[in-house]
Design a protein around this motif. Sequence first.
Motif, PDB file in Angstrom:
ATOM      1  N   ALA A 149       0.850  -1.144   0.022  1.00 44.66           N
ATOM      2  CA  ALA A 149       0.014  -0.101   0.137  1.00 44.66           C
ATOM      3  C   ALA A 149       0.836   1.251  -0.056  1.00 44.66           C
ATOM      4  O   ALA A 149       0.291   2.278  -0.612  1.00 44.66           O
ATOM      5  N   TRP A 150       1.971   1.111   0.813  1.00 46.23           N
ATOM      6  CA  TRP A 150       2.794   2.298   0.835  1.00 46.23           C
ATOM      7  C   TRP A 150       3.582   2.634  -0.522  1.00 46.23           C
ATOM      8  O   TRP A 150       3.703   3.726  -0.984  1.00 46.23           O
ATOM      9  N   ASP A 192      -1.475   9.831   5.716  1.00 47.34           N
ATOM     10  CA  ASP A 192      -2.248   9.772   7.063  1.00 47.34           C
ATOM     11  C   ASP A 192      -3.076   8.808   7.526  1.00 47.34           C
ATOM     12  O   ASP A 192      -3.237   8.478   8.659  1.00 47.34           O
ATOM     13  N   GLU A 193      -4.170   8.704   6.607  1.00 47.94           N
ATOM     14  CA  GLU A 193      -5.064   7.728   6.694  1.00 47.94           C
ATOM     15  C   GLU A 193      -4.381   6.377   7.029  1.00 47.94           C
ATOM     16  O   GLU A 193      -4.431   5.601   7.787  1.00 47.94           O
ATOM     17  N   LEU A 194      -3.342   5.803   6.152  1.00 45.17           N
ATOM     18  CA  LEU A 194      -2.800   4.585   6.087  1.00 45.17           C
ATOM     19  C   LEU A 194      -1.794   4.580   7.530  1.00 45.17           C
ATOM     20  O   LEU A 194      -2.010   3.323   8.109  1.00 45.17           O
ATOM     21  N   GLN A 199       7.944  16.336   1.555  1.00 47.67           N
ATOM     22  CA  GLN A 199       8.754  15.908   2.947  1.00 47.67           C
ATOM     23  C   GLN A 199       7.758  15.329   3.825  1.00 47.67           C
ATOM     24  O   GLN A 199       8.099  14.421   4.573  1.00 47.67           O
ATOM     25  N   ALA A 200       6.371  15.751   3.759  1.00 44.53           N
ATOM     26  CA  ALA A 200       5.171  15.135   4.549  1.00 44.53           C
ATOM     27  C   ALA A 200       5.268  13.733   4.521  1.00 44.53           C
ATOM     28  O   ALA A 200       5.068  12.742   5.300  1.00 44.53           O
ATOM     29  N   VAL A 201       5.485  13.021   3.147  1.00 40.32           N
ATOM     30  CA  VAL A 201       5.351  11.774   2.986  1.00 40.32           C
ATOM     31  C   VAL A 201       6.591  11.213   3.660  1.00 40.32           C
ATOM     32  O   VAL A 201       6.598  10.053   4.110  1.00 40.32           O
ATOM     33  N   VAL A 202       7.919  11.874   3.251  1.00 41.93           N
ATOM     34  CA  VAL A 202       9.154  11.320   3.986  1.00 41.93           C
ATOM     35  C   VAL A 202       8.980  11.084   5.709  1.00 41.93           C
ATOM     36  O   VAL A 202       9.184  10.067   6.272  1.00 41.93           O
ATOM     37  N   HIS A 203       8.127  12.159   6.095  1.00 38.69           N
ATOM     38  CA  HIS A 203       8.133  12.060   7.614  1.00 38.69           C
ATOM     39  C   HIS A 203       7.012  10.925   8.203  1.00 38.69           C
ATOM     40  O   HIS A 203       7.172  10.210   9.026  1.00 38.69           O
ATOM     41  N   TYR A 204       5.966  10.942   7.258  1.00 40.31           N
ATOM     42  CA  TYR A 204       5.078   9.939   7.555  1.00 40.31           C
ATOM     43  C   TYR A 204       5.937   8.385   7.461  1.00 40.31           C
ATOM     44  O   TYR A 204       5.537   7.514   8.398  1.00 40.31           O
TER      45      TYR A 204
END
Length: 211
Positions: free
Chosen positions: A84-85, A104-106, A161-166
């Motif tokens: 999924a990622w 965020d949901e995942l 960057q948000a995806v990297v942080h998640y």
Amino acid sequence: MSPTQVIVIVLVVLVVVAALAVVLRRAARRRALQSRFGPEYDRVVAEQDSRSAAEQELRGRERRHAELTLTPLTPESQARYAAAWEELQIRFVDSPAETVSDADELVGRLIAERGYPTGEFDDQAAHLSVEHAQTLSHYRDAHEIRLRNERGEAETEELRQAVVHYRALFAELLGEDPVSSHTPEQHHSDTPPGDRPDATPTDRPHDATSR
């Protein structure tokens, strides 16, 4: 030296030893909290009125965390989340704003499946901080960017960057880090991936996710 003087000296020594023991025990507990919570320790100290209040808060988190029933993921669940990622990273090029919400949901689903309570972000972060303090700052940063994204204020690079942080927390929660460490490329970026400070050796300009 009279017997009274001897008794007084002994009592003074006992008081000093007891006080020293208290100080050493407190210092040991402080070091243990600093080691366990890392940067989260400093953040809580900055938020609270005193260091004692901050340490009381962190010990409270440890007690609440001990009441949770956390479960490791099955290999099947790990594979499902990893897939999924990868799909999520591929979608980033065409839909960066939507991808951040999906990330965020995942991550939220994974947190719940591991056994952590869901609800208010601050409560969720407090529970996660006990075992995932080193990556929690990434989750906080991702959360802030997601809120900016909802207000239409986040730039594409911030979304990347948000995806990297998640991913930092996501991979740690999976347990065996089967997720690709490469990040989604910025859409129509003017900067070659190899020139970015956070680029990895295998980043390719033509890939969406450099899997």
